[in-house]
Scaffold this motif. Sequence first.
Motif, mmCIF file in Angstrom:
data_model
loop_
_atom_site.group_PDB
_atom_site.id
_atom_site.type_symbol
_atom_site.label_atom_id
_atom_site.label_comp_id
_atom_site.label_asym_id
_atom_site.label_seq_id
_atom_site.Cartn_x
_atom_site.Cartn_y
_atom_site.Cartn_z
ATOM 1 N N THR A 8 19.923 34.097 26.347
ATOM 2 C CA THR A 8 21.098 34.661 27.026
ATOM 3 C C THR A 8 20.800 34.923 28.490
ATOM 4 O O THR A 8 21.603 34.580 29.372
ATOM 5 N N LEU A 12 22.550 33.107 31.700
ATOM 6 C CA LEU A 12 23.175 33.861 32.792
ATOM 7 C C LEU A 12 22.555 33.537 34.142
ATOM 8 O O LEU A 12 23.227 33.597 35.169
ATOM 9 N N GLN A 24 31.081 29.676 30.248
ATOM 10 C CA GLN A 24 29.948 30.588 30.145
ATOM 11 C C GLN A 24 30.247 31.757 29.203
ATOM 12 O O GLN A 24 29.424 32.077 28.338
ATOM 13 N N LEU A 28 28.287 32.653 25.626
ATOM 14 C CA LEU A 28 27.555 33.900 25.440
ATOM 15 C C LEU A 28 28.075 34.679 24.238
ATOM 16 O O LEU A 28 27.296 35.280 23.487
#
Length: 113
Positions: A8, A12, A24, A28
């Motif tokens: 993760t 990012l 995105q 996530l």
Amino acid sequence: MTLYMLVTVWLLSLEWLEGVVWGQAPLLILMLLECGRNERRLRQRTGRLGLDEQGDWHWRGTRWQLARQADWLPFGVLLTLQNQQGKRWRLWLMMDNLPPYAWRSLRACLFSA
């Protein structure tokens, strides 16, 4: 959970192209859902597992029998257990989670059966 957090953070930190930035957030969210699912499954499959003289397994206060022959890898074994009501569980026992003598005893018991 650590692997999911690392992935993760890595996702990012990536620089996303302007056309795919919208992807995105859903990515996530999917990662977090999968992390929660895996954590729940791991919690369900914890506890002391024992083998008695008759070859029956005892786990969580229930008697289990091997539903099929154990599948061996150099670092672990996959047990497919079935109780008297027909419920099945697949459990991986990993070599690094057992003391060496317990791993040798497990291999001896299952290979002699």
